[in-house]
Design an enzyme around this catalytic site. Structure first.
Site, PDB file in Angstrom:
ATOM      1  N   SER A 151      -6.806   5.198   9.255  1.00 20.37           N
ATOM      2  CA  SER A 151      -7.572   5.102   8.017  1.00 20.37           C
ATOM      3  C   SER A 151      -7.000   4.008   7.104  1.00 20.37           C
ATOM      4  O   SER A 151      -7.717   3.116   6.642  1.00 20.37           O
ATOM      5  CB  SER A 151      -7.527   6.476   7.322  1.00 20.37           C
ATOM      6  OG  SER A 151      -7.985   6.401   6.002  1.00 20.37           O
ATOM      7  N   ASP A 203     -14.433   4.547   8.240  1.00 21.07           N
ATOM      8  CA  ASP A 203     -13.317   5.320   7.668  1.00 21.07           C
ATOM      9  C   ASP A 203     -13.787   6.119   6.464  1.00 21.07           C
ATOM     10  O   ASP A 203     -13.397   7.271   6.275  1.00 21.07           O
ATOM     11  CB  ASP A 203     -12.165   4.385   7.260  1.00 21.07           C
ATOM     12  CG  ASP A 203     -11.128   5.155   6.457  1.00 21.07           C
ATOM     13  OD1 ASP A 203     -10.543   6.091   7.020  1.00 21.07           O
ATOM     14  OD2 ASP A 203     -10.962   4.873   5.252  1.00 21.07           O
ATOM     15  N   ARG A 258     -12.926  14.589   6.929  1.00 22.61           N
ATOM     16  CA  ARG A 258     -11.551  15.116   7.042  1.00 22.61           C
ATOM     17  C   ARG A 258     -11.176  15.880   5.778  1.00 22.61           C
ATOM     18  O   ARG A 258     -10.493  16.902   5.834  1.00 22.61           O
ATOM     19  CB  ARG A 258     -10.570  13.963   7.272  1.00 22.61           C
ATOM     20  CG  ARG A 258     -10.696  13.341   8.646  1.00 22.61           C
ATOM     21  CD  ARG A 258      -9.946  12.016   8.711  1.00 22.61           C
ATOM     22  NE  ARG A 258      -8.558  12.142   8.352  1.00 22.61           N
ATOM     23  CZ  ARG A 258      -7.849  11.189   7.741  1.00 22.61           C
ATOM     24  NH1 ARG A 258      -8.398  10.032   7.424  1.00 22.61           N
ATOM     25  NH2 ARG A 258      -6.595  11.384   7.446  1.00 22.61           N
ATOM     26  N   HIS A 293       0.839  -1.201   0.000  1.00 21.37           N
ATOM     27  CA  HIS A 293       0.000   0.000   0.000  1.00 21.37           C
ATOM     28  C   HIS A 293       0.866   1.239   0.000  1.00 21.37           C
ATOM     29  O   HIS A 293       1.787   1.362   0.806  1.00 21.37           O
ATOM     30  CB  HIS A 293      -0.918   0.015   1.230  1.00 21.37           C
ATOM     31  CG  HIS A 293      -1.846   1.182   1.214  1.00 21.37           C
ATOM     32  ND1 HIS A 293      -3.042   1.167   0.538  1.00 21.37           N
ATOM     33  CD2 HIS A 293      -1.733   2.436   1.742  1.00 21.37           C
ATOM     34  CE1 HIS A 293      -3.630   2.341   0.667  1.00 21.37           C
ATOM     35  NE2 HIS A 293      -2.859   3.132   1.382  1.00 21.37           N
ATOM     36  N   LYS A 321      -8.441  -0.312   6.570  1.00 26.00           N
ATOM     37  CA  LYS A 321      -8.794  -0.947   5.291  1.00 26.00           C
ATOM     38  C   LYS A 321      -7.880  -2.131   5.002  1.00 26.00           C
ATOM     39  O   LYS A 321      -8.316  -3.152   4.477  1.00 26.00           O
ATOM     40  CB  LYS A 321      -8.713   0.084   4.157  1.00 26.00           C
ATOM     41  CG  LYS A 321      -9.879   1.075   4.210  1.00 26.00           C
ATOM     42  CD  LYS A 321      -9.717   2.210   3.233  1.00 26.00           C
ATOM     43  CE  LYS A 321      -8.664   3.172   3.661  1.00 26.00           C
ATOM     44  NZ  LYS A 321      -8.745   4.534   3.195  1.00 26.00           N
TER      45      LYS A 321
HETATM   46  N1  URA Z   1      -5.104   7.347   2.294  1.00 28.39           N
HETATM   47  C1  URA Z   1      -6.089   6.843   3.089  1.00 28.39           C
HETATM   48  O1  URA Z   1      -6.658   5.805   2.792  1.00 28.39           O
HETATM   49  N2  URA Z   1      -6.401   7.498   4.195  1.00 28.39           N
HETATM   50  C2  URA Z   1      -5.792   8.638   4.582  1.00 28.39           C
HETATM   51  O2  URA Z   1      -6.133   9.167   5.625  1.00 28.39           O
HETATM   52  C3  URA Z   1      -4.778   9.168   3.752  1.00 28.39           C
HETATM   53  C4  URA Z   1      -4.440   8.491   2.608  1.00 28.39           C
END
Ligand code: URA
Length: 442
Positions: A184, A162, A169, A83, A188
Site C-alpha cells: 500500500s 490501493d 481492509r 514517509h 503510492k
Molecule cells: N498507510 C498506508 O498508506 N497504507 C497502509 O496500509 C497503512 C498505512
C-alpha cells in the site's frame, strides 16, 4: 482464464501467487470486475497466510499501474521524500522538508489526511490560514523548483487500486498485515516519482506494527521493494509508544513545529527530525551519514531551516504572520486540565489512546465527512518516565466540544500506567535499515 475464486483458494492454502495472477486480480478489481467480497476474502487470506517478498513486490507494482504515475522530471536534481507509517503527534515532515530544502536538496512532499487515531500532515498544514495543498502538478513542480520543497495532496489518481483495497481492509480488520501495508505505502511512493525515499516505520502502542520484529520486517520489505524499482532507500524504525513531542492536534502541532525551527521545542521531536533529515541528505548526496548529521544540525541552529519554512509556506499561500507570531493562532474555547490520579512514575502511555482522545475533542475525523477543528487537541505536560504527584496537571485538553470531554478524559487516563519504581523511557530510534544493513540502535 484466471478466476478470482482460484486465487483466494490458492492463498488460503498458503501457496504463492504468480505475478500474472496478481496483475489479473488488481486489474479486475480496479475495473470493478472483481467484487468487494472476493477482494476482502483475499485480504483475509493474506492476513493469515502472508505473502513472499516477490508477491508483495508484484502487488505493489500492479497497484502502481492501476493509476497515474507522477513525472517529476520538470524539477532538476535529486528529489527526496519521506514517509511515516503513521503516528500520534508526528509533525516531522514540516521540519524535515525545511531543513533539507535549506541545503538546496529538492523535497516534493506528497502527504495524506489523518487516518484513524493518527493525524495527517495535510490537515496540519491547513491549520495555517491560507495554505493551499490541493495543487496541480505544474504548480507543485514550480514551487519545488523555486523554494526547494512543497507539501501537497496527491495530484492525479495515484494507485487507485490501493485506495479501494485500503477502504476494504479498514472495515475487515486486515490493515495490520506487513505485506499489505508494504504494498500500500510503496505503491503510492513509487507512483509519486521521488528518486530517494526515507521511511519512518513506527513501532509500539500507537503504531500499526506493535512489535519491533514486525516493524523491522515491514521496513526491510519496503526498502527492498523501493530499491528493486530504482529508488534509493533507507528506513528508520522509531518509537510510537509515546506520542512525538508534547502537542497532539493540528494548530497545536504547527506551533510546536515553529518552536523546534526556532531552536526550542521538545528534544524527542528535534532529535527525530535531525536523524530523518540526515538520512534524506545522505540519500541525495552520498555524503557520509556523520557529516550529514552535522549539516542538518547547522541548518536548524542557524535559523536557515526556519527561513526556508517561511518561504515554502508563503509560496503555498499561507499567512506567514502566524509563523512569526504564534499567538495569532485561534485557540479552542475550552481548556480542560487533566489531573494525575496518583503519585508515581509514568510507566507507559498508550499513544493510540492519546490519539483517539484528541480525535474525540475535534482534532480528527471519526467519519470521512467530519470537519476537523484545527484548534482542538491535547497538550501533554508529562510523558513516559516522568514522575508526577497526584493532583498535578498531566495534560490540557483544547476543545470546543464540551460534550466530548468526559469520554475523551476516560480514554486518555486509561492510556496511562503508573509505577512507584523509576520507569524506563523507550528509545527514540531503534534501528536504521538500508538494503545491505540493519544497524540496531536500541
Ligand atoms: N498507510 C498506508 O498508506 N497504507 C497502509 O496500509 C497503512 C498505512
Amino acid at each position: 482464464m484466471i478466476r478470482m475464486y482460484d486465487i483466494i483458494q490458492k492463498k488460503k492454502e498458503g501457496k504463492a501467487l504468480t505475478t500474472e495472477e496478481i496483475n489479473a486480480m488488481i486489474d479486475g478489481f480496479t475495473k470493478g470486475e472483481i467484487p468487494n467480497e472476493q477482494m476482502s476474502a483475499f485480504a483475509m487470506a493474506v492476513y493469515f497466510k502472508g505473502m513472499t517478498l516477490e508477491e508483495t513486490s508484484a502487488l505493489t507494482i500492479a497497484m502502481v499501474h492501476s493509476g497515474d504515475t507522477i513525472d517529476l522530471s520538470g524539477i532538476d536534481g535529486f528529489k527526496v521524500d519521506k514517509h511515516s507509517t503513521g503516528g500520534v503527534g508526528d509533525k516531522t515532515s514540516f521540519i524535515l522538508m525545511s531543513i533539507v530544502a535549506s541545503l538546496g536538496i529538492k523535497v516534493p512532499k506528497m502527504s495524506g489526511r489523518g487516518l484513524g487515531h493518527t493525524g495527517g500532515t495535510l490537515d496540519k498544514a491547513e491549520a495555517i490560514p491560507g495554505v493551499r495543498i490541493e495543487l496541480e502538478l505544474d504548480e507543485f513542480q514550480r514551487i519545488v523548483t523555486d523554494t526547494g520543497a512543497c507539501l501537497a495532496g496527491q495530484t492525479g489518481e495515484l494507485a487507485p487500486a490501493d485506495k479501494k483495497l485500503y477502504a476494504l481492509r479498514d472495515v475487515t480488520a486486515t490493515v495490520d498485515n506487513i505485506s499489505l501495508i508494504a504494498a500500500s505505502i510503496m505503491s503510492k511512493k513509487i507512483a509519486s516519482g521521488a528518486d530517494g525515499i526515507v521511511l519512518d516505520v513506527k513501532t509500539g502502542s500507537g503504531a500499526f506494527m506493535k512489535s519491533f520484529e514486525d516493524s523491522l520486517a515491514l521496513a526491510q520489505a519496503m526498502v527492498a521493494i523501493g530499491q528493486a524499482n530504482g529508488r534509493k532507500m533507507a528506513s528508520l524504525i522509531t518509537d510510537m509508544n509515546v506520542p512525538t513531542g508534547y502537542s497532539i492536534g493540528n494548530a497545536l502541532e504547527i506551533i510546536e513545529v515553529i518552536e523546534v525551527l526556532n531552536g526550542a521545542g521538545p528534544t524527542d521531536l528535534r532529535d527525530l527530525c535531525l536523524e530523518l533529515a540526515a538520512n534524506m541528505v545522505h540519500l541525495a548526496t552520498d555524503t557520509a551519514i556523520e557529516a550529514c548529521r552535522e549539516q542538518v544540525q547547522t541548518q536548524l541552529e542557524s535559523g536557515a531551516a526556519f527561513e526556508k519554512f517561511v518561504e515554502i509556506i508563503a509560496a503555498q499561500g499561507g499567512d506567514v504572520r502566524y509563523l512569526h507570531d504564534v499567538s495569532l493562532f485561534a485557540e479552542a474555547g475550552i481548556k480542560h486540565e487533566i489531573i494525575a490520579p496518583t503519585t508515581g512514575y509514568i510507566a507507559h502511555m498508550n499513544a493510540e489512546g492519546c490519539g483517539l482522545a484528541s480525535c474525540m475533542l475535534g482534532a480528527g475525523r471519526q467519519t470521512m465527512d467530519d470537519v476537523i477543528d484545527y484548534r482542538a487537541g491535547i497538550v501533554l505536560k508529562s510523558k513516559t518516565g516522568d514522575f508526577v504527584h497526584a493532583g498535578d496537571v498531566l495534560a490540557i485538553f483544547h476543545t470546543n466540544k464540551a460534550d466530548s470531554i468526559a469520554s475523551a478524559e476516560e480514554l486518555f487516563l486509561k492510556s496511562f500506567e503508573f509505577t512507584t519504581l523509576k520507569a524506563d523511557v523507550p528509545p527514540l530510534i531503534y534501528a536504521r535499515v538500508t538494503t545491505d544493513s540493519v544497524d540496531i540502535l536500541k
